[in-house]
Enzyme design. Structure first.
Site, PDB file in Angstrom:
ATOM      1  N   GLY A  27      -2.393   6.624  -9.043  1.00  0.00           N
ATOM      2  CA  GLY A  27      -1.472   7.064  -7.994  1.00  0.00           C
ATOM      3  C   GLY A  27      -2.062   8.020  -6.969  1.00  0.00           C
ATOM      4  O   GLY A  27      -1.321   8.697  -6.251  1.00  0.00           O
ATOM      5  N   ARG A  83       8.122 -13.194 -14.812  1.00  0.00           N
ATOM      6  CA  ARG A  83       7.855 -12.373 -13.637  1.00  0.00           C
ATOM      7  C   ARG A  83       9.123 -12.233 -12.791  1.00  0.00           C
ATOM      8  O   ARG A  83       9.448 -11.167 -12.294  1.00  0.00           O
ATOM      9  CB  ARG A  83       6.740 -13.066 -12.829  1.00  0.00           C
ATOM     10  CG  ARG A  83       6.234 -12.267 -11.687  1.00  0.00           C
ATOM     11  CD  ARG A  83       4.875 -12.733 -11.249  1.00  0.00           C
ATOM     12  NE  ARG A  83       4.795 -14.143 -10.923  1.00  0.00           N
ATOM     13  CZ  ARG A  83       3.921 -14.662 -10.060  1.00  0.00           C
ATOM     14  NH1 ARG A  83       3.047 -13.889  -9.453  1.00  0.00           N
ATOM     15  NH2 ARG A  83       3.884 -15.947  -9.816  1.00  0.00           N
ATOM     16  N   MET A 108      -0.946  -3.690 -10.033  1.00  0.00           N
ATOM     17  CA  MET A 108      -1.853  -4.731 -10.519  1.00  0.00           C
ATOM     18  C   MET A 108      -1.111  -5.961 -11.042  1.00  0.00           C
ATOM     19  O   MET A 108      -1.505  -6.568 -12.031  1.00  0.00           O
ATOM     20  CB  MET A 108      -2.802  -4.143 -11.577  1.00  0.00           C
ATOM     21  CG  MET A 108      -3.630  -2.980 -11.060  1.00  0.00           C
ATOM     22  SD  MET A 108      -4.448  -3.268  -9.469  1.00  0.00           S
ATOM     23  CE  MET A 108      -6.098  -3.693 -10.009  1.00  0.00           C
ATOM     24  N   ARG A 109      -0.033  -6.352 -10.374  1.00  0.00           N
ATOM     25  CA  ARG A 109       0.656  -7.609 -10.696  1.00  0.00           C
ATOM     26  C   ARG A 109       0.881  -8.373  -9.409  1.00  0.00           C
ATOM     27  O   ARG A 109       1.183  -7.767  -8.368  1.00  0.00           O
ATOM     28  CB  ARG A 109       2.042  -7.332 -11.277  1.00  0.00           C
ATOM     29  CG  ARG A 109       2.044  -6.670 -12.613  1.00  0.00           C
ATOM     30  CD  ARG A 109       3.281  -7.087 -13.385  1.00  0.00           C
ATOM     31  NE  ARG A 109       3.142  -8.434 -13.916  1.00  0.00           N
ATOM     32  CZ  ARG A 109       4.169  -9.226 -14.231  1.00  0.00           C
ATOM     33  NH1 ARG A 109       5.401  -8.829 -14.025  1.00  0.00           N
ATOM     34  NH2 ARG A 109       3.962 -10.432 -14.727  1.00  0.00           N
ATOM     35  N   HIS A 127      -6.380  -2.913  -0.488  1.00  0.00           N
ATOM     36  CA  HIS A 127      -7.353  -3.466  -1.419  1.00  0.00           C
ATOM     37  C   HIS A 127      -8.708  -2.784  -1.182  1.00  0.00           C
ATOM     38  O   HIS A 127      -9.107  -2.596  -0.034  1.00  0.00           O
ATOM     39  CB  HIS A 127      -7.475  -4.984  -1.211  1.00  0.00           C
ATOM     40  CG  HIS A 127      -8.445  -5.597  -2.155  1.00  0.00           C
ATOM     41  ND1 HIS A 127      -8.138  -5.815  -3.492  1.00  0.00           N
ATOM     42  CD2 HIS A 127      -9.732  -5.993  -1.987  1.00  0.00           C
ATOM     43  CE1 HIS A 127      -9.199  -6.325  -4.094  1.00  0.00           C
ATOM     44  NE2 HIS A 127     -10.172  -6.444  -3.206  1.00  0.00           N
ATOM     45  N   LYS A 189     -11.834   5.328  -1.661  1.00  0.00           N
ATOM     46  CA  LYS A 189     -10.488   5.936  -1.642  1.00  0.00           C
ATOM     47  C   LYS A 189     -10.329   6.945  -0.508  1.00  0.00           C
ATOM     48  O   LYS A 189      -9.242   7.091   0.052  1.00  0.00           O
ATOM     49  CB  LYS A 189     -10.173   6.591  -2.987  1.00  0.00           C
ATOM     50  CG  LYS A 189      -9.738   5.578  -4.043  1.00  0.00           C
ATOM     51  CD  LYS A 189      -9.255   6.256  -5.313  1.00  0.00           C
ATOM     52  CE  LYS A 189      -8.914   5.205  -6.364  1.00  0.00           C
ATOM     53  NZ  LYS A 189      -8.361   5.810  -7.591  1.00  0.00           N
TER      54      LYS A 189
HETATM   55  C1  GAR Z   1      -7.017   1.701  -5.060  1.00  0.00           C
HETATM   56  O1  GAR Z   1      -8.395   1.773  -4.809  1.00  0.00           O
HETATM   57  C2  GAR Z   1      -6.455   0.400  -4.535  1.00  0.00           C
HETATM   58  O2  GAR Z   1      -7.100  -0.054  -3.398  1.00  0.00           O
HETATM   59  C3  GAR Z   1      -6.731  -0.520  -5.703  1.00  0.00           C
HETATM   60  O3  GAR Z   1      -6.417   0.237  -6.833  1.00  0.00           O
HETATM   61  C4  GAR Z   1      -6.735   1.589  -6.560  1.00  0.00           C
HETATM   62  C5  GAR Z   1      -5.552   2.440  -6.968  1.00  0.00           C
HETATM   63  O4  GAR Z   1      -5.919   3.758  -7.043  1.00  0.00           O
HETATM   64  N1  GAR Z   1      -5.952  -1.698  -5.612  1.00  0.00           N
HETATM   65  C6  GAR Z   1      -6.378  -2.888  -6.035  1.00  0.00           C
HETATM   66  O5  GAR Z   1      -7.447  -3.052  -6.585  1.00  0.00           O
HETATM   67  C7  GAR Z   1      -5.416  -4.034  -5.777  1.00  0.00           C
HETATM   68  N2  GAR Z   1      -6.094  -5.281  -5.870  1.00  0.00           N
HETATM   69  P1  GAR Z   1      -4.824   4.901  -7.167  1.00  0.00           P
HETATM   70  O6  GAR Z   1      -3.887   4.479  -8.304  1.00  0.00           O
HETATM   71  O7  GAR Z   1      -5.574   6.139  -7.484  1.00  0.00           O
HETATM   72  O8  GAR Z   1      -4.104   4.981  -5.836  1.00  0.00           O
END
Ligand code: GAR
Length: 226
Positions: A27, A83, A108-109, A127, A189
């Site tokens: 998050g 789902r 992640m779904r 992404h 990030k």
């Molecule tokens: C982020 O880097 C986001 O881009 C990625 O998960 C991470 C979540 O980090 N999303 C994916 O990989 C979607 N395919 P966070 O929970 O610390 O925000």
């Protein structure tokens, strides 16, 4: 075709665009978004955080920030449900928040076609790669294995595919020789946390339009906006 405005309306400071942030993990993106919304008086606000798992850091962060949370697990009453059933419960619990835009931040779904047909052009995702390169759940691992020297992050509309929807904005991030997944993820990030609030602002301002030629973002600068 006439152009379609993403997000549905032009928001105001008094009536910001109401976002639900969906997450499955730590998050940090949600937290950065909420900080940006609060510190900069943006035209969008996070009205609820939706998680598909209990016990994740993202929920703790949301609670510390005072953002309402909903936890709707995939498994229900000891068994797994479809789902569509899972999403129906999310939508039913979300109703009272009058959500206008679903913002996926490490969710992640895959969302079902049924969900997306109700929320056409009102679901966005971030992404951690320069799409269409390295879609899927292991982007950083695959970037490192490929030995490329650049990666990035992408904000896109969500369609039924895996990270395949219309790209709204991207940023490039370098990959260094001594990177591992954790150092690379941290660098990506930093850019993600800047980009997402920016793109949501464009949407809230009513500047993101889908046209026959793709996407147009009125007044937005930059070569990575396509
Ligand atoms: C982020 O880097 C986001 O881009 C990625 O998960 C991470 C979540 O980090 N999303 C994916 O990989 C979607 N395919 P966070 O929970 O610390 O925000």
């Amino acid at each position: 075709m006439d152009s379609i405005s993403v997000g549905g309306r032009t928001a105001t400071v008094d009536e910001p665009l109401r976002c639900a942030v969906f997450l499955s993990g730590s998050g940090s993106g949600m937290e950065a978004l909420v900080h940006a919304q609060r510190n900069q008086t943006l035209l969008h606000q996070t009205v609820v955080v939706v998680a598909n798992k209990t016990g994740i850091e993202g929920l703790e962060r949301a609670r510390r920030l005072g953002v309402p949370t909903l936890v709707v697990e995939q498994n229900h009453e000891g068994g797994s449900r479809s789902r569509e059933e899972h999403e129906a419960e999310i939508l039913s619990q979300m109703k009272e928040y009058n959500v206008e835009l679903v913002v996926l931040a490490g969710y992640m779904r895959l969302l079902s076609p049924l969900f997306l047909s109700d929320w056409t052009n009102r679901v966005v995702n971030i992404h951690p790669s320069f799409l269409p390169h390295f879609p899927g759940a292991h982007a950083h691992r695959e970037v490192l294995a490929s030995q490329t020297t650049i990666t990035g992050c992408t904000v896109h509309l969500v369609d039924e595919g895996m990270d395949t929807g219309t790209i709204l904005a991207q940023r490039i991030v370098p990959v260094f020789k001594d990177d591992d997944e954790s150092t690379l993820s941290a660098r990506v990030k930093v850019e993600e946390h800047r980009l997402y609030p920016q793109v949501l602002t464009w949407i809230a301002e009513g500047r993101v339009h889908l046209t026959e030629g793709g996407v147009s973002i009125v007044g937005a600068e930059g070569p990575q906006v396509g």
